[in-house]
Write an enzyme that holds these catalytic residues in place. Structure first.
Site, PDB file in Angstrom:
ATOM      1  N   PHE A 103       0.207   3.670   0.794  1.00  0.00           N
ATOM      2  CA  PHE A 103      -1.055   4.411   0.707  1.00  0.00           C
ATOM      3  C   PHE A 103      -1.563   4.413  -0.725  1.00  0.00           C
ATOM      4  O   PHE A 103      -0.818   4.174  -1.679  1.00  0.00           O
ATOM      5  CB  PHE A 103      -0.903   5.841   1.239  1.00  0.00           C
ATOM      6  CG  PHE A 103      -0.038   6.743   0.398  1.00  0.00           C
ATOM      7  CD1 PHE A 103      -0.590   7.529  -0.609  1.00  0.00           C
ATOM      8  CD2 PHE A 103       1.331   6.817   0.616  1.00  0.00           C
ATOM      9  CE1 PHE A 103       0.202   8.362  -1.386  1.00  0.00           C
ATOM     10  CE2 PHE A 103       2.140   7.645  -0.148  1.00  0.00           C
ATOM     11  CZ  PHE A 103       1.579   8.428  -1.155  1.00  0.00           C
ATOM     12  N   CYS A 104      -2.857   4.685  -0.856  1.00  0.00           N
ATOM     13  CA  CYS A 104      -3.512   4.751  -2.158  1.00  0.00           C
ATOM     14  C   CYS A 104      -4.736   5.646  -1.997  1.00  0.00           C
ATOM     15  O   CYS A 104      -4.836   6.383  -1.023  1.00  0.00           O
ATOM     16  CB  CYS A 104      -3.898   3.352  -2.642  1.00  0.00           C
ATOM     17  SG  CYS A 104      -4.926   2.449  -1.456  1.00  0.00           S
ATOM     18  N   THR A 105      -5.663   5.591  -2.922  1.00  0.00           N
ATOM     19  CA  THR A 105      -6.808   6.501  -2.880  1.00  0.00           C
ATOM     20  C   THR A 105      -7.704   6.244  -1.674  1.00  0.00           C
ATOM     21  O   THR A 105      -7.961   7.142  -0.871  1.00  0.00           O
ATOM     22  CB  THR A 105      -7.638   6.382  -4.171  1.00  0.00           C
ATOM     23  OG1 THR A 105      -6.795   6.602  -5.298  1.00  0.00           O
ATOM     24  CG2 THR A 105      -8.767   7.415  -4.176  1.00  0.00           C
TER      25      THR A 105
END
Length: 253
Positions: free
Chosen positions: A180-182
């Protein structure tokens, strides 16, 4: 009230400069501010402005078949979070420098926010495999918040992720790994690279942290989500930090 947007789409762009010029012209006409990166692999946008003008801009962009399915994530703020509008052509819309992580050649499997929330509640996926959430962001961003129990890496740049992940690979072998990331763009490339490296147990979180907040709220997430503009960080209701906190990277595009 300012409408803030984040969006990206991997798609073949044969003339990035022509697209960049068109985006700049349309965004200027609508008095939008923010940052847009265009590359042969796609487009990455962070734009803010009046709600009607934002809607008109994305209606124009979605009319292009290459971007018809592009998801736009929305939030709101009292002030304009960007100082100016910048549209640039780059080699990649997010620098990773790995030839084996091109989303133009395919896409890693993804998991929807509601399903991830269910798995976190269970402590495992639907097949009983242990769950590991892999944060692909840098240490500065992680300091503002991340998913509970997430594996975080001591990196300052996304390009450092492959080396930083190496010591953890054996421990991840028997788990379902969700990167996951922004907003989804980094975890998409990370998941592709991991698949190319033989880690076929990796999924990407659809829409990233912001998509998770938008779809299901903040369950399982501690803190806020750092964003690279003057809002600094957003809570699970997509509200800006709003407490006067400062950050060296805030507002820079």
């Amino acid at each position: 009230m300012i409408t803030n947007t984040a969006a990206y789409q991997f798609a073949p762009i044969h003339d990035p400069q022509q697209l960049a010029d068109s985006v700049l012209e349309r965004a200027q006409q609508r008095a939008l501010k923010g940052s847009v990166l265009v590359a042969e692999e796609g487009i990455n946008l962070f734009l803010a402005g009046d709600a009607e003008q934002i809607a008109g801009f994305y209606a124009w962009l979605h009319a292009d078949a290459r971007f018809a399915q592009m998801r736009v994530k929305y939030s709101h703020s009292a002030e304009q979070p960007f100082a100016r509008l910048k549209v640039k052509v780059k080699p990649e819309i997010i620098s990773f420098r790995r030839d084996d992580a091109s989303p133009l050649q395919g896409r890693a499997p993804s998991v929807a926010p509601a399903m991830l929330r269910k798995w976190m509640q269970q402590g495992h996926d639907d097949h009983g495999r242990p769950l590991v959430l892999l944060d692909t962001r840098n240490a500065q961003e992680v300091a503002y918040g991340t998913f509970q129990g997430a594996l975080t890496l001591p990196i300052d740049k996304f390009t450092e992720l492959p080396e930083a992940l190496q010591p953890h690979r054996a421990a991840l072998a028997d788990a379902t790994v969700v990167s996951f990331c922004t907003g989804g763009i980094r975890c998409e490339k990370a998941a592709l690279w991991m698949h190319a490296e033989g880690m076929d147990n990796v999924l990407q979180l659809e829409g990233g942290i912001l998509g998770y907040f938008e779809d299901v709220g903040g369950e399982g997430y501690d803190g806020r989500c750092f964003v690279f503009d003057e809002r600094v960080a957003l809570d699970a209701e997509l509200r800006p930090l709003g407490d006067g906190a400062a950050c060296a990277d805030a507002g820079k595009i």
